[in-house]
Design a protein around this motif. Structure first.
Motif, PDB file in Angstrom:
ATOM      1  N   ARG B   6       0.830  -1.312   0.068  1.00  0.00           N
ATOM      2  CA  ARG B   6      -0.144  -0.167  -0.014  1.00  0.00           C
ATOM      3  C   ARG B   6       0.961   1.322   0.041  1.00  0.00           C
ATOM      4  NH1 ARG B   6      -5.031  -1.643   0.828  1.00  0.00           N
ATOM      5  NH2 ARG B   6      -5.142  -3.595   1.973  1.00  0.00           N
ATOM      6  N   GLN B   7       2.100   1.032   0.578  1.00  0.00           N
ATOM      7  CA  GLN B   7       2.768   2.334   0.739  1.00  0.00           C
ATOM      8  C   GLN B   7       3.976   2.578  -0.179  1.00  0.00           C
ATOM      9  OE1 GLN B   7       3.878   1.181   4.325  1.00  0.00           O
ATOM     10  NE2 GLN B   7       1.775   1.341   5.265  1.00  0.00           N
ATOM     11  N   MET B   8       3.839   2.080  -1.770  1.00  0.00           N
ATOM     12  CA  MET B   8       4.878   1.700  -2.316  1.00  0.00           C
ATOM     13  C   MET B   8       4.797   3.343  -3.277  1.00  0.00           C
ATOM     14  SD  MET B   8       4.504  -1.877  -3.699  1.00  0.00           S
ATOM     15  CE  MET B   8       5.991  -1.968  -4.989  1.00  0.00           C
ATOM     16  N   THR B   9       6.358   3.531  -3.346  1.00  0.00           N
ATOM     17  CA  THR B   9       6.562   4.955  -4.202  1.00  0.00           C
ATOM     18  C   THR B   9       6.392   4.849  -5.464  1.00  0.00           C
ATOM     19  OG1 THR B   9       8.901   4.419  -4.151  1.00  0.00           O
ATOM     20  CG2 THR B   9       8.170   5.727  -2.274  1.00  0.00           C
ATOM     21  N   ALA B  10       6.493   5.779  -6.381  1.00  0.00           N
ATOM     22  CA  ALA B  10       6.380   5.753  -7.942  1.00  0.00           C
ATOM     23  C   ALA B  10       7.437   4.752  -8.444  1.00  0.00           C
ATOM     24  CB  ALA B  10       6.452   6.880  -8.426  1.00  0.00           C
ATOM     25  N   GLU B  11       8.558   4.794  -7.721  1.00  0.00           N
ATOM     26  CA  GLU B  11       9.799   4.157  -8.223  1.00  0.00           C
ATOM     27  C   GLU B  11       9.500   2.607  -7.978  1.00  0.00           C
ATOM     28  OE1 GLU B  11      10.206   7.002  -6.680  1.00  0.00           O
ATOM     29  OE2 GLU B  11      11.363   8.322  -8.032  1.00  0.00           O
ATOM     30  N   GLU B  12       9.217   2.603  -6.788  1.00  0.00           N
ATOM     31  CA  GLU B  12       8.973   0.953  -6.185  1.00  0.00           C
ATOM     32  C   GLU B  12       7.868   0.432  -7.248  1.00  0.00           C
ATOM     33  OE1 GLU B  12       8.722   2.665  -1.991  1.00  0.00           O
ATOM     34  OE2 GLU B  12       8.750   0.610  -1.954  1.00  0.00           O
ATOM     35  N   LEU B  13       7.018   0.843  -7.578  1.00  0.00           N
ATOM     36  CA  LEU B  13       5.727   0.417  -8.292  1.00  0.00           C
ATOM     37  C   LEU B  13       6.332   0.486  -9.706  1.00  0.00           C
ATOM     38  CD1 LEU B  13       3.005   2.570  -6.696  1.00  0.00           C
ATOM     39  CD2 LEU B  13       2.962   0.163  -6.884  1.00  0.00           C
ATOM     40  N   GLY B  14       7.095   1.265 -10.334  1.00  0.00           N
ATOM     41  CA  GLY B  14       7.774   1.217 -11.483  1.00  0.00           C
ATOM     42  C   GLY B  14       8.653  -0.119 -11.699  1.00  0.00           C
ATOM     43  N   ALA B  15       9.364  -0.525 -10.515  1.00  0.00           N
ATOM     44  CA  ALA B  15      10.199  -1.519 -10.770  1.00  0.00           C
ATOM     45  C   ALA B  15       9.702  -2.642 -10.832  1.00  0.00           C
ATOM     46  CB  ALA B  15      11.254  -1.303  -9.687  1.00  0.00           C
ATOM     47  N   LEU B  16       8.488  -2.721  -9.970  1.00  0.00           N
ATOM     48  CA  LEU B  16       7.448  -3.960 -10.005  1.00  0.00           C
ATOM     49  C   LEU B  16       6.935  -4.282 -11.509  1.00  0.00           C
ATOM     50  CD1 LEU B  16       6.048  -6.269  -8.557  1.00  0.00           C
ATOM     51  CD2 LEU B  16       4.616  -4.710  -7.620  1.00  0.00           C
ATOM     52  N   CYS B  17       6.502  -3.111 -12.154  1.00  0.00           N
ATOM     53  CA  CYS B  17       6.106  -3.214 -13.442  1.00  0.00           C
ATOM     54  C   CYS B  17       7.019  -3.576 -14.388  1.00  0.00           C
ATOM     55  CB  CYS B  17       5.694  -1.862 -13.976  1.00  0.00           C
ATOM     56  SG  CYS B  17       4.185  -1.487 -12.988  1.00  0.00           S
ATOM     57  N   THR B  18       8.378  -2.975 -14.241  1.00  0.00           N
ATOM     58  CA  THR B  18       9.505  -3.598 -15.471  1.00  0.00           C
ATOM     59  C   THR B  18       9.888  -4.749 -15.041  1.00  0.00           C
ATOM     60  OG1 THR B  18      11.012  -2.098 -13.997  1.00  0.00           O
ATOM     61  CG2 THR B  18      10.071  -1.028 -16.025  1.00  0.00           C
ATOM     62  N   ASN B  19       9.850  -5.325 -13.913  1.00  0.00           N
ATOM     63  CA  ASN B  19      10.155  -6.557 -13.778  1.00  0.00           C
ATOM     64  C   ASN B  19       9.207  -7.394 -14.302  1.00  0.00           C
ATOM     65  OD1 ASN B  19      10.551  -9.128 -12.173  1.00  0.00           O
ATOM     66  ND2 ASN B  19       8.948  -8.826 -10.784  1.00  0.00           N
ATOM     67  N   LEU B  20       7.771  -7.371 -14.012  1.00  0.00           N
ATOM     68  CA  LEU B  20       6.845  -8.039 -14.841  1.00  0.00           C
ATOM     69  C   LEU B  20       6.908  -8.048 -16.244  1.00  0.00           C
ATOM     70  CD1 LEU B  20       4.162  -7.451 -12.035  1.00  0.00           C
ATOM     71  CD2 LEU B  20       4.964  -9.656 -12.627  1.00  0.00           C
ATOM     72  N   GLN B  21       7.237  -6.808 -16.882  1.00  0.00           N
ATOM     73  CA  GLN B  21       7.466  -6.571 -18.310  1.00  0.00           C
ATOM     74  C   GLN B  21       8.470  -7.368 -18.707  1.00  0.00           C
ATOM     75  OE1 GLN B  21       8.411  -2.774 -19.329  1.00  0.00           O
ATOM     76  NE2 GLN B  21       8.412  -2.721 -21.395  1.00  0.00           N
ATOM     77  N   LYS B  22       9.526  -7.604 -18.209  1.00  0.00           N
ATOM     78  CA  LYS B  22      10.513  -8.501 -18.450  1.00  0.00           C
ATOM     79  C   LYS B  22      10.158  -9.753 -18.544  1.00  0.00           C
ATOM     80  CE  LYS B  22      14.764  -5.655 -17.211  1.00  0.00           C
ATOM     81  NZ  LYS B  22      15.757  -5.386 -16.419  1.00  0.00           N
ATOM     82  N   ALA B  23       9.526 -10.130 -17.559  1.00  0.00           N
ATOM     83  CA  ALA B  23       9.007 -11.567 -17.399  1.00  0.00           C
ATOM     84  C   ALA B  23       8.096 -11.982 -18.588  1.00  0.00           C
ATOM     85  CB  ALA B  23       8.310 -11.979 -15.930  1.00  0.00           C
ATOM     86  N   CYS B  24       7.225 -11.034 -18.986  1.00  0.00           N
ATOM     87  CA  CYS B  24       6.332 -11.177 -19.862  1.00  0.00           C
ATOM     88  C   CYS B  24       7.220 -11.506 -21.512  1.00  0.00           C
ATOM     89  CB  CYS B  24       5.497 -10.172 -20.384  1.00  0.00           C
ATOM     90  SG  CYS B  24       4.094 -10.167 -19.119  1.00  0.00           S
TER      91      CYS B  24
END
Ligand code: SF4
Ligand code: SF4
Lengths: 161, 156
Positions: B6-24
């Motif tokens: 719930r308390q993630m910053t834009a950079e943390e959320l961004g890194a979670l997204c780019t991690n999943l982008q790489k996985a895809c």
């Protein structure tokens, strides 16, 4: 299971075009047409001299369970790395020295990769996993009134994953 | 949802997204990868700038990771015999030490550090390298050098 081509290994000698019974390997995008590929056939996988084709499952197994302590410490580490990414970007943007900017951009990029790896090991390795679906659902409701938020992209992801 | 989500910053959320982008991308699901890319781009725009910071703050943060963060996570990984996490921590700690060394070198040498050469980052493990040509395999994660990318000097 369907066949997928790693285009950076493909040497374009096209053996896969000769062996595929459905023409799935012959596409203008360079990728194999998943909709034509026969489940588990693998003729092209075995024929490719460059080992550029492999089978990917249609349904992935559930990811390894992560202990709560591991998850917590990886989230903390990711937070620190993401914070360093922000610091490095801020320093880069505040400076007009091209070399310092370049250095800080490299530091930011490296920290992004480090944070990504923490999330991967914290249980977010698989886009199809329950944890990811739950998170995407929550994002949608959280951003209901936010016009800039790419809700359509998230909805499409939820449909496809 | 867990509190830490719930308390993630834009950079943390961004890194979670780019991690999943790489996985895809690894699953060769290009459309899904680009959708995670769209989400990552949204979080890129949400990033805020921290004013009045200097290299010392950055160095202090790396030092905290090196003295506490990695050790704590390693203990947790050891306890549950989580080899994947141990692998990530070994790579991450090595890359962090190199980042620290680089910052210390910059403090001593200033712009001479990158004057007539380039800087590279491994997209797999975060390894940073200063030199004209990157090593043929990444010394940390052993990936071939086509995954090690130069960071360009921006025109100012
Ligand atoms: S057989 Fe292999 S190398 Fe040849 S075109 Fe097909 S994927 Fe590429
Ligand atoms: S697995 Fe069989 S059907 Fe699928 S692309 Fe390869 S040769 Fe064609």
């Amino acid at each position: 299971m369907h066949a997928a081509r790693n285009t950076s290994l493909c040497t374009k000698d096209c053996v896969c075009l000769f062996v595929c019974p459905t023409g799935a390997t012959d596409t203008e995008t360079g990728q194999i047409d998943f909709t034509k590929c026969l489940d588990g056939c693998r003729l092209c996988v075995d024929a490719c001299p460059s080992h550029a084709i492999y089978l990917v499952p249609s349904v992935y197994p559930a990811p390894q369970e992560k202990s709560e302590a591991v998850r917590k410490s990886l989230f903390a580490l990711a937070k620190s790395k993401a914070g360093q990414e922000r610091l490095a970007r801020s320093l880069s943007e505040a400076s007009d020295d091209p070399i310092f900017k370049q250095l800080m951009n490299a530091v930011a990029t490296s920290n992004r990769v480090l944070a990504e790896d923490c999330y991967r090991e914290a249980g977010y390795i698989l886009p199809q996993s329950e944890a990811v679906q739950l998170w995407l659902h929550n994002l949608l409701s959280e951003h209901e009134k936010d016009e800039d938020f790419p809700s359509d992209a998230v909805k499409t992801l939820l449909e496809k994953l | 949802m867990e509190d830490d989500m719930r308390q993630m910053t834009a950079e943390e959320l961004g890194a979670l997204c780019t991690n999943l982008q790489k996985a895809c991308t690894k699953q060769l699901r290009n459309e899904e990868a680009s959708l995670f890319g769209t989400l990552a781009a949204y979080y890129d725009k949400q990033r805020t700038i921290e004013k009045a910071q200097d290299l010392k703050t950055l160095l202090a943060a790396i030092n905290t990771d090196l003295s506490n963060g990695f050790a704590e996570a390693s203990n947790a990984a050891e306890e549950s015999n989580d080899r994947g996490t141990k692998r990530a921590l070994v790579w991450g700690e090595k890359a962090s030490k190199l980042l620290k060394a680089l910052m210390i070198r910059y403090e001593k040498q200033g712009s001479a550090l990158l004057e007539n050469t380039n800087i590279w980052v491994c997209e797999i493990c975060g390894f940073v390298y200063v030199g004209d040509i990157p090593p043929s395999v990444c010394p940390i994660c052993k990936v071939p050098s086509f995954k090690i990318h130069p960071i360009q000097k921006e025109a100012v």
